[in-house]
Design a protein around this motif. Structure first.
Motif, short mmCIF file in Angstrom:
data_model
loop_
_atom_site.label_atom_id
_atom_site.label_comp_id
_atom_site.label_asym_id
_atom_site.label_seq_id
_atom_site.Cartn_x
_atom_site.Cartn_y
_atom_site.Cartn_z
N ASP A 78 -22.15 0.73 -48.38
CA ASP A 78 -22.14 0.23 -49.77
C ASP A 78 -21.53 1.23 -50.73
OD1 ASP A 78 -23.45 -2.18 -49.06
OD2 ASP A 78 -25.38 -1.14 -49.04
N GLY A 79 -21.02 2.33 -50.19
CA GLY A 79 -20.42 3.35 -51.04
C GLY A 79 -21.41 4.30 -51.67
N LYS A 80 -22.66 4.25 -51.24
CA LYS A 80 -23.68 5.14 -51.78
C LYS A 80 -23.63 6.50 -51.08
CE LYS A 80 -26.84 1.35 -52.96
NZ LYS A 80 -28.18 0.76 -52.74
N ASP A 81 -24.00 7.53 -51.83
CA ASP A 81 -24.02 8.89 -51.28
C ASP A 81 -25.13 9.05 -50.24
OD1 ASP A 81 -21.89 9.71 -52.87
OD2 ASP A 81 -23.21 10.31 -54.52
N VAL A 82 -24.78 9.66 -49.12
CA VAL A 82 -25.72 9.90 -48.04
C VAL A 82 -25.52 11.34 -47.56
CG1 VAL A 82 -26.51 9.16 -45.76
CG2 VAL A 82 -25.51 7.49 -47.31
N ARG A 83 -26.58 11.94 -47.08
CA ARG A 83 -26.49 13.27 -46.50
C ARG A 83 -27.04 13.22 -45.07
NH1 ARG A 83 -24.94 16.83 -50.55
NH2 ARG A 83 -24.80 18.43 -48.91
N LEU A 84 -26.58 14.13 -44.25
CA LEU A 84 -27.04 14.18 -42.87
C LEU A 84 -28.54 14.44 -42.81
CD1 LEU A 84 -26.02 13.95 -39.99
CD2 LEU A 84 -25.57 16.42 -40.01
N SER A 85 -29.06 15.17 -43.78
CA SER A 85 -30.49 15.47 -43.81
C SER A 85 -31.34 14.21 -44.01
CB SER A 85 -30.80 16.49 -44.89
OG SER A 85 -30.33 16.06 -46.15
N ASP A 86 -30.72 13.12 -44.47
CA ASP A 86 -31.45 11.87 -44.65
C ASP A 86 -31.90 11.28 -43.32
OD1 ASP A 86 -31.08 12.00 -47.40
OD2 ASP A 86 -29.23 10.83 -47.35
#
Length: 210
Positions: A78-86
């Protein structure tokens, strides 16, 4: 006098043999650095996944000890920011790929089948496209090959490849629930085969969620 010295030498030699044998039984062969359970002497981390680097997984190299992975930043479908730590808390198979990489395209269906068979709250295949501005390209390709179990993630900056020191694609990195790299496989592989499933199952036991 000579006979007495010979007897003494024999007694000392026999004592040395007995001591060495006792040590062998307790800690295993000298110099292997592990105890009889396979754990390194001193309580370190063992190369428990090495025996599973066979067949389709022969190029898998375990990282001993596991090392902290960079906290990559990317976008979801959806184009939302994600981090690997999530994704902490589960074993993650991070696959770095791109639509222009032919071997990447060829192995994606196998990764999809692995996720379909083993994906859970304990394990996830995280396929991260490093196509620059490639959200739509990656989305179209996943739809084309019917990779319906693989979620879309894209790093339009392509920084993930450099951060993970992935100098060739595809590169697949196995991450522990704590976010540490426990091993990687460079190049394509049959991720839906029995060797891959055995490797994942072994990793789930070796690196349980905490």
């Amino acid at each position: 006098m000579l006979r007495s010295s010979s007897k003494t030498i024999l007694i000392i030699a026999a004592a040395v043999i007995i001591v060495v044998a006792a040590v062998y039984l307790i800690v295993g062969p000298l110099g292997n650095g592990t105890d009889r359970s396979g754990a390194p002497a001193g309580g370190g981390e063992a190369a428990v996944l090495a025996p599973y680097a066979t067949g389709a997984m022969e190029n898998f190299k375990q990282e001993v000890p596991a090392k902290a992975a960079p906290d990559l930043a990317f976008k979801d479908g959806d184009g939302k920011d994600v981090r690997l730590s999530d994704f902490r808390g589960k074993l993650v198979l991070l696959n770095l790929w791109a639509t222009w990489c032919v071997p990447c395209r060829e192995e994606m269906p196998a990764l999809n089948r692995l996720e379909a068979a083993m994906g859970s709250d304990r394990f996830q295949v995280l396929a991260l496209s490093v196509d620059k501005d490639g959200h739509d390209l990656a989305k179209a390709f996943l739809a084309e090959v019917k990779a319906d179990h693989i979620a879309l993630y894209n790093d339009p900056t392509s920084r993930a490849s450099f951060a993970m020191k992935a100098f060739g694609l595809p590169t697949t990195v196995l991450l522990s629930p704590e976010g540490k790299e426990v091993g990687r496989l460079v190049g394509p592989a049959h991720w839906d085969g029995p060797e891959a499933r055995a490797l994942v199952e072994a990793a789930l036991k070796a690196y349980p969620a905490r």
